[in-house]
Design a protein around this motif. Structure first.
Motif, PDB file in Angstrom:
ATOM      1  N   ALA A 222       0.969  -1.175   0.021  1.00 32.06           N
ATOM      2  CA  ALA A 222       0.118   0.090  -0.123  1.00 32.06           C
ATOM      3  C   ALA A 222       0.864   1.401   0.087  1.00 32.06           C
ATOM      4  O   ALA A 222       0.544   2.289  -0.714  1.00 32.06           O
ATOM      5  CB  ALA A 222      -0.855   0.033   1.256  1.00 32.06           C
ATOM      6  N   HIS A 223       1.839   1.230   0.906  1.00 32.33           N
ATOM      7  CA  HIS A 223       2.710   2.581   0.791  1.00 32.33           C
ATOM      8  C   HIS A 223       3.514   2.711  -0.368  1.00 32.33           C
ATOM      9  O   HIS A 223       3.797   3.698  -0.821  1.00 32.33           O
ATOM     10  CB  HIS A 223       3.618   2.347   1.997  1.00 32.33           C
ATOM     11  N   ASP A 224       4.080   1.401  -1.061  1.00 30.70           N
ATOM     12  CA  ASP A 224       4.494   1.634  -2.183  1.00 30.70           C
ATOM     13  C   ASP A 224       3.931   1.997  -3.270  1.00 30.70           C
ATOM     14  O   ASP A 224       4.312   2.998  -4.196  1.00 30.70           O
ATOM     15  CB  ASP A 224       5.410   0.281  -2.934  1.00 30.70           C
ATOM     16  N   ALA A 225       2.428   1.923  -3.300  1.00 31.12           N
ATOM     17  CA  ALA A 225       1.691   2.537  -4.325  1.00 31.12           C
ATOM     18  C   ALA A 225       0.901   3.659  -3.911  1.00 31.12           C
ATOM     19  O   ALA A 225       0.015   4.251  -4.896  1.00 31.12           O
ATOM     20  CB  ALA A 225       0.639   1.395  -4.470  1.00 31.12           C
ATOM     21  N   GLY A 226       1.405   4.150  -2.818  1.00 27.39           N
ATOM     22  CA  GLY A 226       0.790   5.510  -2.506  1.00 27.39           C
ATOM     23  C   GLY A 226      -0.623   5.464  -2.381  1.00 27.39           C
ATOM     24  O   GLY A 226      -1.460   6.294  -2.442  1.00 27.39           O
ATOM     25  N   GLY A 227      -0.957   4.122  -1.660  1.00 25.80           N
ATOM     26  CA  GLY A 227      -2.584   3.908  -1.503  1.00 25.80           C
ATOM     27  C   GLY A 227      -3.003   3.854   0.007  1.00 25.80           C
ATOM     28  O   GLY A 227      -2.278   4.162   0.689  1.00 25.80           O
ATOM     29  N   ARG A 228      -4.053   2.897   0.131  1.00 22.82           N
ATOM     30  CA  ARG A 228      -4.590   2.843   1.385  1.00 22.82           C
ATOM     31  C   ARG A 228      -4.370   1.594   2.191  1.00 22.82           C
ATOM     32  O   ARG A 228      -4.663   0.217   1.280  1.00 22.82           O
ATOM     33  CB  ARG A 228      -6.103   2.842   1.287  1.00 22.82           C
ATOM     34  N   PHE A 229      -4.126   1.253   3.261  1.00 26.08           N
ATOM     35  CA  PHE A 229      -3.890   0.138   4.034  1.00 26.08           C
ATOM     36  C   PHE A 229      -5.205   0.099   5.007  1.00 26.08           C
ATOM     37  O   PHE A 229      -5.124   1.151   6.144  1.00 26.08           O
ATOM     38  CB  PHE A 229      -2.463   0.022   4.671  1.00 26.08           C
ATOM     39  N   LEU A 230      -5.835  -1.075   5.190  1.00 29.14           N
ATOM     40  CA  LEU A 230      -6.826  -1.250   6.109  1.00 29.14           C
ATOM     41  C   LEU A 230      -6.445  -2.108   7.003  1.00 29.14           C
ATOM     42  O   LEU A 230      -6.176  -3.314   6.573  1.00 29.14           O
ATOM     43  CB  LEU A 230      -8.188  -1.273   5.416  1.00 29.14           C
ATOM     44  N   LEU A 231      -6.978  -1.980   8.208  1.00 29.94           N
ATOM     45  CA  LEU A 231      -7.077  -3.021   9.193  1.00 29.94           C
ATOM     46  C   LEU A 231      -8.480  -3.544   9.572  1.00 29.94           C
ATOM     47  O   LEU A 231      -9.345  -2.598   9.686  1.00 29.94           O
ATOM     48  CB  LEU A 231      -6.472  -2.736  10.567  1.00 29.94           C
TER      49      LEU A 231
END
Length: 281
Positions: free
Chosen positions: A30-39
């Motif tokens: 997610a960080h590499d893609a500049g995206g969102r990480f959800l838990l």
């Protein structure tokens, strides 16, 4: 479309190295893609999930250095959505009640009752009961599971050959659904309602998950989930199935086998940076 992925543990025990590897894999993507990480907390099975284990999930992942969007989605808060989907499938005629015990299912499969069941005794169905047998069992109040009838689902969808998904890690490329490898899988139970398999596809759609990143032990269940996505008219994410982290004995880390927990690693004085480096991050 923003790259969105998730880490979705079940609070049935403390997290271990295998969980850390999976969480870091999704978080890093997610960080590499500049995206969102959800838990997401997958606590549909209230008979095994415990609040203290959910609290421990937050503690362990925070110690590991992960961050995620809030609020965190808990499946226990959305049971009505999953049960509604289960009823929708029932109205389509693709579910049936299964009253068979584990011993009965293994016998139908030609497996000794003491043998290990690779699908956790949940996949093989044996088909619907005869109407009079079902009526008798219902009258006695016996427990039952709701199973997906692959025969009925195949008829409704016009086959499975046109159902596929993009896999980016394990055997990259388009994969065609082969749900028959798992048989008529359990989607819900009389006592707890809809279960993990259906809840996950509902959640991924509701949260806009574009990439499902998880262990390759779940590759087989992807076929069932692809069928559910088609039946319920839900989007299909891209999948990345990573190899499972193995211990020195060559076996996967598992709660039931007493794998060393992140809490124990932390108590031993290991730093988050050291563990991340050990795991390749």
């Amino acid at each position: 479309m923003v790259f969105t992925t998730r880490f979705a543990p079940s609070p049935t025990g403390r997290l271990h190295r295998g969980h850390a590897f999976s969480a870091l894999t999704a978080w890093q993507a997610a960080h590499d893609a500049g995206g969102r990480f959800l838990l997401r907390i997958e606590d549909t099975d209230f008979t095994r999930c415990r609040p203290e284990f959910e609290t421990a999930v937050f503690e362990d992942l925070t110690w590991l250095g992960l961050d995620w969007e809030t609020p965190v989605r808990r499946q226990s808060d959305h049971r009505a959505d999953y049960d509604a989907a289960l009823r929708q499938l029932g109205d389509m005629g693709v579910l049936y009640r299964c009253f068979r015990t584990r011993k009965e299912r293994l016998a139908l499969a030609g497996v000794a009752p003491h043998a290990d069941d690779p699908a956790d005794a949940g996949a093989f169905g044996g088909g619907p009961h005869a109407p009079h047998d079902e009526a008798d069992r219902l009258a006695r109040g016996e427990a039952f599971a709701w199973r997906l009838s692959l025969n009925r689902a195949r008829d409704r969808l016009g086959g499975f050959d046109h159902l596929d998904w993009l896999e980016e890690t394990a055997s990259p490329g388009r994969h065609t659904a082969r749900p028959e490898t798992l048989g008529d899988m359990v989607l819900g139970r009389k006592d707890i309602g809809a279960g993990y398999v259906i809840a996950t596809v509902i959640d991924d759609a509701a949260q806009g998950v574009t990439h499902v990143i998880r262990g390759d032990d779940l590759i087989a269940v992807t076929s069932i989930q692809r069928v559910l996505q088609a039946l319920l008219n839900l989007p299909t994410p891209v999948y990345r199935h990573h190899p499972l982290l193995l211990g020195p004995d060559g076996k996967r880390f598992a709660k039931r086998d007493g794998a060393v927990t992140l809490a124990e690693i932390r108590a031993a004085g290991v730093s988050p940076a050291a563990l991340r480096a050990e795991l390749g991050f």
